[in-house]
Design an enzyme around this catalytic site. Structure first.
Site, PDB file in Angstrom:
ATOM      1  N   GLN A  12     -12.538   3.543  -4.334  1.00 44.64           N
ATOM      2  CA  GLN A  12     -12.859   4.867  -3.733  1.00 44.64           C
ATOM      3  C   GLN A  12     -13.164   5.646  -4.820  1.00 44.64           C
ATOM      4  OE1 GLN A  12     -10.676   7.683  -1.092  1.00 44.64           O
ATOM      5  NE2 GLN A  12      -9.849   7.821  -2.772  1.00 44.64           N
ATOM      6  N   ASP A  63     -11.803  -8.747 -15.263  1.00 37.60           N
ATOM      7  CA  ASP A  63     -10.588  -8.941 -14.589  1.00 37.60           C
ATOM      8  C   ASP A  63      -9.673  -8.443 -15.467  1.00 37.60           C
ATOM      9  OD1 ASP A  63      -7.966  -9.392 -13.277  1.00 37.60           O
ATOM     10  OD2 ASP A  63      -9.377 -10.475 -11.943  1.00 37.60           O
ATOM     11  N   SER A  89      -3.946  -1.223  -5.994  1.00 38.57           N
ATOM     12  CA  SER A  89      -3.294   0.140  -5.802  1.00 38.57           C
ATOM     13  C   SER A  89      -2.527   0.078  -4.598  1.00 38.57           C
ATOM     14  CB  SER A  89      -4.744   0.833  -5.704  1.00 38.57           C
ATOM     15  OG  SER A  89      -5.271   0.433  -4.494  1.00 38.57           O
ATOM     16  N   SER A 130       0.166   8.065 -10.930  1.00 35.85           N
ATOM     17  CA  SER A 130       0.138   8.342  -9.411  1.00 35.85           C
ATOM     18  C   SER A 130       1.439   8.960  -9.171  1.00 35.85           C
ATOM     19  CB  SER A 130       0.065   7.077  -8.838  1.00 35.85           C
ATOM     20  OG  SER A 130       0.758   7.244  -7.536  1.00 35.85           O
ATOM     21  N   GLU A 132       3.226   8.366  -6.835  1.00 34.41           N
ATOM     22  CA  GLU A 132       4.123   7.516  -6.467  1.00 34.41           C
ATOM     23  C   GLU A 132       5.253   7.040  -7.639  1.00 34.41           C
ATOM     24  OE1 GLU A 132       5.019   4.834  -4.102  1.00 34.41           O
ATOM     25  OE2 GLU A 132       4.269   6.238  -2.882  1.00 34.41           O
ATOM     26  N   TYR A 153       4.698  -1.135  -7.257  1.00 34.42           N
ATOM     27  CA  TYR A 153       3.630  -0.520  -7.594  1.00 34.42           C
ATOM     28  C   TYR A 153       4.011   0.820  -8.410  1.00 34.42           C
ATOM     29  CZ  TYR A 153      -0.372   2.980  -7.223  1.00 34.42           C
ATOM     30  OH  TYR A 153      -1.266   3.912  -7.630  1.00 34.42           O
ATOM     31  N   GLY A 215       3.371   2.804  10.992  1.00 33.26           N
ATOM     32  CA  GLY A 215       4.512   2.280  10.635  1.00 33.26           C
ATOM     33  C   GLY A 215       5.477   3.679  10.771  1.00 33.26           C
TER      34      GLY A 215
END
Ligand code: NAP
Ligand code: G4F
Length: 336
Positions: A12, A63, A89, A130, A132, A153, A215
């Site tokens: 994205q 990669d 991700s 992030s 996160e 992650y 969820g």
């Protein structure tokens, strides 16, 4: 002409960043993974008119788990700027493939930073950090908020964050962390919750699907619009001094509210179509992420433009259009 190397160009953010950099006259090199089917669909918009990839966009197979491919690219391209967006991700998936996530989302950042250091090229480096990383630390979160990641992650992103800071301090590399809160668009991967919802709403409205299974509906996120967030990445690398910045809207909504707003866009009552299932819950959840981006506003002059309702409406409208195009047999895929 400036040269940029973007890892994760097929994702994205990679696709929006490529568009931004090309519009600024850059020569852009992007990494893509070998896949058994086309994986460049998000780059189709910039190729559609030409019918092929623009000359100043070069794609390389690489990669992040493969040191040689990374080192060779940095040595051969000698980019002015590197944007490290490539990653495994998906937070829920990271519980299923934790070691792979540690390698690709964590250790790979050292591969890139080492390649920069060893090449001696004065490259500026952007790390896709992030929100996160904040995990269970309560909101609002800013650049001084302690990290407490809640997934493999998040743990891998904390490793990459500190690797970036360390190479800045140890070797003087112009390396910055963008600590981005969730940002979405119609190019968002289909298994992230916003896109899962907008696609399902479109398919339900057009008669192709009967229900949506989610969820945890109580999770709260700070959702912004992705094209605005890649602008912030570029701004960070234009600063004289490298630094770390939170990028967020400061506006918080639950997954439930997102679903409610998305169904409302097509005049449907979300409660008639949404049910929950524990299979979409995570072993440890991040309850609430709400960012304070005042440093980015002050130093970079960056601020979000798109409201929550505009974001939801845009995503639903795009997905409704895609379903209709598919129905009419109008979708033509091109490989770039
Ligand atoms: P995305 O759509 O999932 O894109 C990830 C990109 O990484 C894809 O191009 C993917 O390639 C590539 N990739 C995956 N594994 C790889 C590997 N082993 N080697 C090389 N490339 C690999 O993610 P995004 O939403 O654009 O996010 C961009 C970055 O920002 C990621 O690092 C993400 O963790 C981080 N981030 C995102 C958000 C957000 O809300 N979107 C917020 C904070 C941070 P394929 O296309 O082949 O899968
Ligand atoms: O859309 P999500 O999968 O995004 P999440 O976990 O917040 O991660 C995204 O944002 C991070 C920035 O904070 C990025 F670093 C990361 O790469 C990624 O882009 O889930 C959002 C919330 C979670 O609390 C999840 O438990 O939605 C909840 N949720 C509820 N039902 C669901 C679902 N998530 C998904 N993917 N699928 C569901 O059915």
């Amino acid at each position: 002409m400036k040269t940029a190397l973007v890892t994760g160009v097929t994702g994205q953010d990679g696709s929006y960043l490529v568009e931004l950099l090309l519009s600024k006259g850059y020569e852009v090199h992007g990494t893509k993974r070998r896949s058994s089917s086309f994986n460049t669909s998000r780059l189709e918009d910039i190729s559609r008119e030409l019918g092929h990839r623009p000359d100043n966009l070069v794609l390389h197979y690489a990669d992040l788990a493969d040191s040689a491919s990374i080192t060779n690219l940095v040595r051969d391209i000698r980019p002015d700027e590197i944007y490290n967006l490539g990653a495994q991700s998906h937070v829920a998936v990271s519980f299923a493939v934790p070691e792979y996530t540690a390698d690709v989302t964590g250790v790979s950042t050292i591969r890139l930073l080492e390649a920069i250091r060893a090449s001696g090229v004065p490259t500026r480096f952007y790390q896709a950090s992030s929100s996160e990383m904040f995990g269970s630390t309560p909101p609002p979160q800013n650049e001084s908020t302690p990290f407490h990641p809640r997934s493999p992650y998040g743990v891998a992103k904390v490793y990459s964050y500190w690797a970036t800071v360390n190479y800045r301090e140890a070797y003087g590399i112009h390396a910055s962390n963008g600590i981005l809160f969730n940002h979405e668009s119609h190019r968002r991967g289909e298994t992230f919750v916003t896109r899962k919802i907008s696609r399902a709403v479109a398919r339900i409205a057009e008669g192709f699907q009967s229900e949506l299974v989610l969820g945890n509906l109580d999770a709260v996120r700070d959702w912004g619009y992705a094209p605005e967030y890649v602008e912030a990445m570029w701004l960070m690398l234009q600063q004289e001094t490298a630094d770390d910045y939170v990028i967020a809207t400061g506006e918080a909504h639950s997954v439930r509210e997102f679903a409610q707003a998305a169904f409302a866009r097509v005049n449907l009552d979300w409660e008639k179509f949404v049910r929950t299932d524990a299979r979409y819950e995570r072993p440890s959840e991040v309850d609430a992420l709400i960012g304070d981006a005042s440093k980015a506003r002050r130093v970079l002059g960056w601020k979000p433009q798109t409201s929550f309702v505009e974001l939801v409406n845009r995503m639903v409208d795009e997905d409704v259009q895609s379903v209709r195009d598919e129905k009419a047999g109008k979708l033509v895929r091109i490989d770039i």
